[in-house]
Design an enzyme around this catalytic site. Structure first.
Site, PDB file in Angstrom:
ATOM      1  N   ASP A   1       9.238 -38.982  17.124  1.00 22.90           N
ATOM      2  CA  ASP A   1      10.239 -38.689  18.307  1.00 22.90           C
ATOM      3  C   ASP A   1      11.426 -38.022  17.794  1.00 22.90           C
ATOM      4  OD1 ASP A   1      10.571 -39.809  21.114  1.00 22.90           O
ATOM      5  OD2 ASP A   1      12.587 -40.286  19.923  1.00 22.90           O
TER       6      ASP A   1
ATOM      7  N   TYR B   1      19.217 -34.131  18.610  1.00 25.37           N
ATOM      8  CA  TYR B   1      19.245 -34.802  17.333  1.00 25.37           C
ATOM      9  C   TYR B   1      19.534 -33.848  16.424  1.00 25.37           C
ATOM     10  CZ  TYR B   1      16.925 -38.629  19.955  1.00 25.37           C
ATOM     11  OH  TYR B   1      16.684 -39.800  20.704  1.00 25.37           O
TER      12      TYR B   1
ATOM     13  N   HIS C   1      16.050 -35.977  29.028  1.00 23.71           N
ATOM     14  CA  HIS C   1      16.650 -37.117  28.097  1.00 23.71           C
ATOM     15  C   HIS C   1      17.182 -38.305  28.840  1.00 23.71           C
ATOM     16  CE1 HIS C   1      17.981 -37.497  23.561  1.00 23.71           C
ATOM     17  NE2 HIS C   1      18.229 -38.577  24.331  1.00 23.71           N
TER      18      HIS C   1
ATOM     19  N   SER D   1      13.408 -40.248  30.204  1.00 25.67           N
ATOM     20  CA  SER D   1      13.973 -40.985  29.297  1.00 25.67           C
ATOM     21  C   SER D   1      15.319 -41.548  30.295  1.00 25.67           C
ATOM     22  CB  SER D   1      14.457 -40.640  28.150  1.00 25.67           C
ATOM     23  OG  SER D   1      14.898 -41.635  27.325  1.00 25.67           O
TER      24      SER D   1
ATOM     25  N   GLN E   1      10.762 -43.431  28.450  1.00 22.97           N
ATOM     26  CA  GLN E   1      11.616 -43.881  27.247  1.00 22.97           C
ATOM     27  C   GLN E   1      12.736 -44.668  27.400  1.00 22.97           C
ATOM     28  OE1 GLN E   1      13.409 -42.093  23.476  1.00 22.97           O
ATOM     29  NE2 GLN E   1      11.213 -41.541  23.451  1.00 22.97           N
TER      30      GLN E   1
ATOM     31  N   LEU F   1      14.807 -51.831  16.836  1.00 23.67           N
ATOM     32  CA  LEU F   1      15.291 -52.791  15.721  1.00 23.67           C
ATOM     33  C   LEU F   1      16.562 -53.288  16.421  1.00 23.67           C
ATOM     34  CD1 LEU F   1      13.961 -50.759  12.884  1.00 23.67           C
ATOM     35  CD2 LEU F   1      12.962 -52.552  13.926  1.00 23.67           C
TER      36      LEU F   1
ATOM     37  N   SER G   1      14.213 -44.869  10.475  1.00 23.83           N
ATOM     38  CA  SER G   1      14.849 -45.124   9.346  1.00 23.83           C
ATOM     39  C   SER G   1      14.795 -43.912   8.310  1.00 23.83           C
ATOM     40  CB  SER G   1      13.948 -46.277   8.518  1.00 23.83           C
ATOM     41  OG  SER G   1      14.619 -46.507   7.292  1.00 23.83           O
TER      42      SER G   1
ATOM     43  N   ARG H   1      11.799 -48.813   3.919  1.00 23.55           N
ATOM     44  CA  ARG H   1      11.700 -49.511   5.423  1.00 23.55           C
ATOM     45  C   ARG H   1      10.852 -48.462   6.160  1.00 23.55           C
ATOM     46  NH1 ARG H   1      18.382 -49.494   6.458  1.00 23.55           N
ATOM     47  NH2 ARG H   1      18.855 -51.560   5.393  1.00 23.55           N
TER      48      ARG H   1
HETATM   49  N1  LIG Z   1      15.905 -41.662  24.603  1.00 20.19           N
HETATM   50  C1  LIG Z   1      16.974 -41.856  24.270  1.00 20.19           C
HETATM   51  O1  LIG Z   1      18.213 -42.048  24.952  1.00 20.19           O
HETATM   52  C2  LIG Z   1      17.035 -42.634  22.812  1.00 20.19           C
HETATM   53  C3  LIG Z   1      18.214 -43.339  22.347  1.00 20.19           C
HETATM   54  C4  LIG Z   1      18.286 -43.843  20.988  1.00 20.19           C
HETATM   55  C5  LIG Z   1      17.063 -43.772  20.236  1.00 20.19           C
HETATM   56  N2  LIG Z   1      16.023 -43.286  20.710  1.00 20.19           N
HETATM   57  C6  LIG Z   1      14.803 -42.967  19.811  1.00 20.19           C
HETATM   58  O2  LIG Z   1      14.448 -44.199  19.341  1.00 20.19           O
HETATM   59  C7  LIG Z   1      14.673 -44.262  18.046  1.00 20.19           C
HETATM   60  C8  LIG Z   1      15.058 -45.641  17.441  1.00 20.19           C
HETATM   61  O3  LIG Z   1      16.065 -45.990  17.859  1.00 20.19           O
HETATM   62  P1  LIG Z   1      17.522 -46.115  16.940  1.00 20.19           P
HETATM   63  O4  LIG Z   1      17.670 -45.001  15.809  1.00 20.19           O
HETATM   64  O5  LIG Z   1      18.709 -46.230  18.079  1.00 20.19           O
HETATM   65  O6  LIG Z   1      17.571 -47.631  16.503  1.00 20.19           O
HETATM   66  P2  LIG Z   1      16.659 -48.606  15.808  1.00 20.19           P
HETATM   67  O7  LIG Z   1      15.302 -48.035  15.331  1.00 20.19           O
HETATM   68  O8  LIG Z   1      16.508 -50.058  16.533  1.00 20.19           O
HETATM   69  O9  LIG Z   1      17.391 -48.807  14.422  1.00 20.19           O
HETATM   70  C9  LIG Z   1      17.630 -47.886  13.528  1.00 20.19           C
HETATM   71  C10 LIG Z   1      18.678 -48.597  12.300  1.00 20.19           C
HETATM   72  O10 LIG Z   1      18.110 -49.666  11.708  1.00 20.19           O
HETATM   73  C11 LIG Z   1      18.075 -49.467  10.245  1.00 20.19           C
HETATM   74  N3  LIG Z   1      16.604 -49.872   9.706  1.00 20.19           N
HETATM   75  C12 LIG Z   1      15.443 -49.584   9.880  1.00 20.19           C
HETATM   76  N4  LIG Z   1      14.692 -50.132   9.331  1.00 20.19           N
HETATM   77  C13 LIG Z   1      15.179 -51.202   9.056  1.00 20.19           C
HETATM   78  C14 LIG Z   1      14.614 -52.163   8.077  1.00 20.19           C
HETATM   79  N5  LIG Z   1      13.289 -52.438   7.976  1.00 20.19           N
HETATM   80  N6  LIG Z   1      15.618 -53.167   7.689  1.00 20.19           N
HETATM   81  C15 LIG Z   1      16.708 -52.835   7.957  1.00 20.19           C
HETATM   82  N7  LIG Z   1      17.074 -51.988   8.852  1.00 20.19           N
HETATM   83  C16 LIG Z   1      16.487 -51.136   9.318  1.00 20.19           C
HETATM   84  C17 LIG Z   1      18.062 -47.988  10.104  1.00 20.19           C
HETATM   85  O11 LIG Z   1      18.565 -47.725   8.888  1.00 20.19           O
HETATM   86  P3  LIG Z   1      18.151 -46.481   7.884  1.00 20.19           P
HETATM   87  O12 LIG Z   1      17.761 -45.261   8.515  1.00 20.19           O
HETATM   88  O13 LIG Z   1      19.482 -46.377   7.192  1.00 20.19           O
HETATM   89  O14 LIG Z   1      17.072 -47.027   7.186  1.00 20.19           O
HETATM   90  C18 LIG Z   1      18.918 -47.468  11.240  1.00 20.19           C
HETATM   91  O15 LIG Z   1      20.441 -47.950  10.918  1.00 20.19           O
HETATM   92  C19 LIG Z   1      15.609 -43.132  17.716  1.00 20.19           C
HETATM   93  O16 LIG Z   1      15.590 -42.558  16.253  1.00 20.19           O
HETATM   94  C20 LIG Z   1      15.169 -42.057  18.473  1.00 20.19           C
HETATM   95  O17 LIG Z   1      14.025 -41.486  18.035  1.00 20.19           O
HETATM   96  C21 LIG Z   1      16.030 -42.334  21.825  1.00 20.19           C
END
Ligand SMILES: NC(=O)c1ccc[n+]([C@@H]2O[C@H](COP(=O)([O-])OP(=O)(O)OC[C@H]3O[C@@H](n4cnc5c(N)ncnc54)[C@H](OP(=O)(O)O)[C@@H]3O)[C@@H](O)[C@H]2O)c1
Length: 291
Positions: A49, A54, A112, A143, A177, A206, A247, A252
């Site tokens: 994704d 990004y 988005h 999204s 999304q 997460l 991550s 992780r």
């Molecule tokens: N459409 C939208 O508007 C939108 C908005 C936000 C996100 N997204 C998509 O959704 C994806 C995920 O959402 P997100 O990045 O906001 O948040 P997330 O996946 O909930 O959390 C990511 C965070 O958690 C940490 N992490 C990952 N695995 C872990 C584990 N096993 N233990 C402890 N910490 C852990 C990561 O650190 P490290 O990377 O340092 O390991 C990072 O800081 C995004 O990357 C993106 O592709 C879309």
């Protein structure tokens, strides 16, 4: 429901299959994204994704192109940025994403966010429909749309059918999304999506690490001998969502995909869910139609 495996997929309205576990790339720097995607592939993820916003489509595309995994087994998503929600903006973004990533086609292109006003949202959607017809994109979706935006989109699809010559000419909504986790379950949007067979991708599954140690979550992790992150990925999958954990950390990346050796009970899935509405990200779902 059949037992979940890392190969489980959602049959989209477009006819294509979307792997249920996705790998998020938000805030992954371009310089790290190729390595991270390679590690994700090694861990079994087949769904990546990304988004224009990004700034890592090039690295993600490079990992996909250089991988020994057949392109047909990989699902690549990108998104038209909020400032590009218009006919011209979306059409140009599809071409830019193809160029940046070096891929022959984009599996899924999302708008988005529901910004730009009604006419621009309709125009952006029309550009995605044309991109599908041109073979540039396979499936399309949105999204951060609230139910009011989704209803508006159904209206736009009908209008485009009338304007462009009939059934199917308005495009097919395959995926939505949204930020979804136990502190933001979004049952209104989830129910709407189920009614229309729209796949529900769950971002920030997460909760960006903001809920570690909460009693119910920690209790389940202890019971099953897994991490709290694994419990949250499992919760999302068992709710029928498509979680996109992010991550950049090798251990992780691997652990977040290693969630098929245990299952929460239905009662545990229900208990983990709260009635809170606590986004950790932005929340365009609540924006007005005129925005
Ligand atoms: N459409 C939208 O508007 C939108 C908005 C936000 C996100 N997204 C998509 O959704 C994806 C995920 O959402 P997100 O990045 O906001 O948040 P997330 O996946 O909930 O959390 C990511 C965070 O958690 C940490 N992490 C990952 N695995 C872990 C584990 N096993 N233990 C402890 N910490 C852990 C990561 O650190 P490290 O990377 O340092 O390991 C990072 O800081 C995004 O990357 C993106 O592709 C879309």
């Amino acid at each position: 429901m059949a037992a979940l495996t890392i190969k489980s997929a959602f049959k989209l309205n477009s006819g294509y299959e979307l792997p249920l576990l996705g790998f998020g790339l938000y805030q992954t720097p371009q310089a790290e994204a190729e390595r991270a995607v390679n590690q994700a592939f090694a861990a079994g993820y087949r769904h990546i994704d990304s988004a224009a916003a990004y700034k890592n489509e090039a690295a993600a595309g490079a990992a996909i192109r250089k991988s020994s995994i057949p392109r047909s087994e990989i699902f690549f998503t990108s998104k038209v940025p909020p400032a590009g929600i218009s006919y011209a903006g979306a059409a140009a973004q599809v071409d830019r994403t193809l160029q940046e990533s070096g891929l022959d086609y984009i599996d899924l292109m999302l708008l988005h966010a529901p910004y730009g006003g009604s006419a621009n949202r309709k125009g952006a959607w029309k550009a995605l429909v044309e991109a599908v017809e041109a073979g540039k994109v396979r499936s399309i979706g949105v999204s951060n749309y609230g139910v009011h935006h989704l209803e508006e989109l159904l209206g736009h699809i009908k209008e485009l059918e009338e304007e462009r010559g009939g059934a199917g000419k308005g495009g097919v909504l395959s995926v939505g999304q949204w930020e979804i986790h136990p502190w933001l379950a979004r049952s209104d949007i989830v129910d709407w999506s189920a009614k229309h067979n729209v796949a529900v991708e769950a971002y920030s599954p997460l909760v960006r690490g903001e809920r570690w140690g909460e009693k119910a979550l920690a209790g389940l992790a202890k019971k099953y001998g897994v991490t709290e992150a694994q419990v949250l990925v499992r919760w999302s999958l068992q709710k029928g969502h498509i979680p996109l954990p992010k991550s950049v950390t090798a251990s992780r990346i691997e652990a977040n995909a290693d969630v098929y050796g245990f299952a929460l009970t239905d009662a545990e899935v229900a208990e983990l869910e709260t009635s809170e509405y606590k986004p950790v990200c932005w929340d365009p779902t609540v924006s007005e139609l005129k925005d």
